[in-house]
Design an enzyme around this catalytic site. Structure first.
Site, short mmCIF file in Angstrom:
data_model
loop_
_atom_site.label_atom_id
_atom_site.label_comp_id
_atom_site.label_asym_id
_atom_site.label_seq_id
_atom_site.Cartn_x
_atom_site.Cartn_y
_atom_site.Cartn_z
N CYS A 70 0.83 -1.21 0.00
CA CYS A 70 0.00 0.00 0.00
C CYS A 70 0.86 1.26 0.00
O CYS A 70 1.68 1.47 0.90
CB CYS A 70 -0.92 -0.02 1.22
N CYS A 73 0.49 3.46 3.06
CA CYS A 73 1.18 2.87 4.21
C CYS A 73 2.67 3.21 4.16
O CYS A 73 3.29 3.52 5.19
CB CYS A 73 0.99 1.36 4.24
N CYS A 406 -20.20 -2.00 -9.35
CA CYS A 406 -19.32 -2.89 -8.59
C CYS A 406 -18.92 -4.12 -9.42
O CYS A 406 -19.78 -4.90 -9.86
CB CYS A 406 -20.02 -3.32 -7.30
N CYS A 409 -19.98 -7.45 -7.92
CA CYS A 409 -21.42 -7.67 -8.09
C CYS A 409 -21.71 -8.21 -9.50
O CYS A 409 -22.56 -9.10 -9.68
CB CYS A 409 -22.19 -6.38 -7.86
#
Length: 513
Positions: A70, A73, A406, A409
């Site tokens: 990340c 991060c 999404c 989805c």
């Protein structure tokens, strides 16, 4: 956060998205360097074995849940390490981290949704870290956590200094410190420390210089009327309403920097949408008068439509008309919109607000049109039909909450359709889906991401069961429904029944390993 605080949710999302990486603890992108973790002497490395003991042995522990890949991060890492170094001499404070690519379950248990997630554990109790992500802010925030929840003031000089140090300060005036109401105030201060700074005066004669009678509470603030005395019953509900309602301006701007102050307002919250490039003098003056007349019944704020054009539409307004006003009632779990076709004036808005508070206005429900035909195996619910198809249904109802954009989805769609087709002849089961991005659902249904899948049992609609299993086969859902449904049912074929039993056997063997 209550779902109907839609504006606050979106503002929070926009405020946080710049500081978090999307991802899931199950997916390690593999470009992190784990070896370097062991070289950092000031940041504790936590795992499933030492986590609970570690966050309990210090008064305050800050934990960063992260993924090595990340970028955010990586940006935070040196600032975080420097904060740990600066606080290393304070044995009451610990700074730690958990690599979510290595400790998936631990991160799931702590409801980690993105990286980095910062959580403060105070005496083992978790709270979200809400300071800035800088070394200075981390150090200050953690040191502040160690300070007493309540300060004791003994002179007018103490009170003046306390007021100067804090934009919002709440002072309780008492005769003694063994009254039950003193205990109530102390508990309230502990539970609301993020709303204001709390102090007490424990002296009958000195208290009389500031309040008519004791015990009483006075809120000091740096805006509007600077000193406000509590006038209601001395109980938790009345005091919380007093503090929350007076901790924000009579008509203040809500934006990325201020939305947190409005998060837990206990009374209806009215949003005034204006265009900051226009002359809003009369509108602001009128709404301020309304806010004054409704003080204690509602809190008012204004939103700059130029900065946040999507907020009005999120509340159910067109986003094309200014000024506009919407009221969010947490108590009623409902939202109310002033008719944009009506003339916006002091008289019309004042009467409308009064009617909203008096329960004379129907709440707004964001909803797509009801489908003309709903005969497919997977039923389509919209905002206005969710109650009928799900909550009022005598069946066990599996619901997919999805969003059209999404990707997960879209991948699930053919599998979910296959599930509906497979169970279409089971009378006690209904398979339903709802576009939760375009339709309101009850506020107590917590949707953390898409798709969210829940089973609403026939005998317990208030406590839906979340589906957390695999989504690559419709039989996974069949097994879940059969295991949890309130009404027993037979599977359509013995062959599939064998498949389900086989999966159960396989799962049992896996658990034994």
């Amino acid at each position: 956060m209550n779902k109907f605080l839609a504006l606050l949710f979106v503002l929070a999302l926009f405020a946080n998205i710049a500081f978090s990486c999307e991802g899931h603890p199950e997916h390690d992108h593999g470009d992190g360097d784990h070896e370097h973790d062991h070289d950092e002497s000031f940041v504790k490395i936590l795992d499933s074995d030492n986590f609970h003991n570690s966050v309990s042995e210090h008064d305050v522990t800050l934990v960063m849940f992260y993924a090595p890949w990340c970028g955010h991060c990586k940006t935070l890492k040196p600032l975080y390490e420097e904060a740990a170094k600066q606080l290393s001499a304070n044995k009451k404070i610990a700074i730690a981290k958990v690599d979510c690519t290595q400790h998936e379950q631990l991160c799931k248990q702590n409801k980690v949704q993105g990286y980095p997630t910062l959580v403060v554990f105070k005496n083992g109790k978790a709270e979200p870290y809400e300071g800035d992500r800088t070394t200075k802010s981390i150090v200050q925030t953690l040191e502040e956590e160690l300070k007493p929840t309540i300060s004791t003031l003994e002179s007018n000089e103490d009170i003046e200094e306390f007021k100067k140090q804090h934009p919002i300060s709440v002072v309780g005036f008492f005769d003694n410190d063994h009254d039950d109401r003193f205990k109530l105030f102390s508990e309230l201060a502990g539970n609301n420390k993020k709303s204001a700074k709390f102090a007490v005066v424990i002296d009958k004669d000195f208290s009389k210089e500031h309040v008519e009678s004791t015990p009483n509470v006075v809120l000091f603030r740096s805006f509007d009327e600077p000193t406000v005395a509590h006038k209601g019953e001395f109980d938790s509900e009345s005091l919380i309403k007093f503090i929350k309602g007076n901790s924000v301006p009579l008509l203040g701007e809500i934006n990325r920097n201020t939305y947190k102050k409005y998060e837990s307002i206990a009374v209806p919250l009215a949003y005034l949408f204006i265009d900051s490039t226009q002359d809003n003098t009369q509108v602001l003056e009128d709404v301020k008068k309304i806010a004054t007349s409704q003080k204690g019944n509602a809190v008012f704020c204004w939103v700059d439509m130029k900065k946040f054009p999507q907020q009005a539409t999120h509340m159910g307004l067109s986003g094309k008309v200014v000024p506009a006003i919407s009221v969010d009632s947490v108590a009623n779990k409902a939202r109310y919109n002033f008719d944009e076709k009506e003339t916006f004036s002091f008289d019309t808005v004042s009467k409308w607000i009064q009617d909203v508070i008096g329960g004379k206005v129907s709440p707004f429900v964001k909803s797509q049109p009801e489908p003309e035909s709903n005969d497919a195996p997977v039923k389509v619910a919209v905002g206005t039909t969710f109650k009928k198809l799900v909550l009022d249904s005598p069946k066990d109802v599996l619901v997919e909450f999805y969003a059209p954009w999404c990707g997960h989805c879209k991948n699930l769609a053919p599998i979910y359709d296959k599930l509906g087709e497979y169970l279409k002849d089971v009378e006690s089961v209904s398979i339903v889906k709802i576009d939760a991005d375009s339709n309101d659902v009850p506020s107590d249904i917590e949707i953390r991401g898409y798709p969210t899948i829940m089973l609403f049992k026939a005998d317990d609609k208030e406590n839906p069961i979340s589906y957390e299993g695999q989504r690559n086969d419709h039989m996974n859902f069949v097994e879940f429904i059969q295991d949890n449904a309130a009404i027993e049912f037979k599977l359509p074929s013995s062959q599939t029944d064998d498949n389900v039993e086989s999966k159960k056997d396989s799962s049992a063997k896996h658990d034994e390993l």
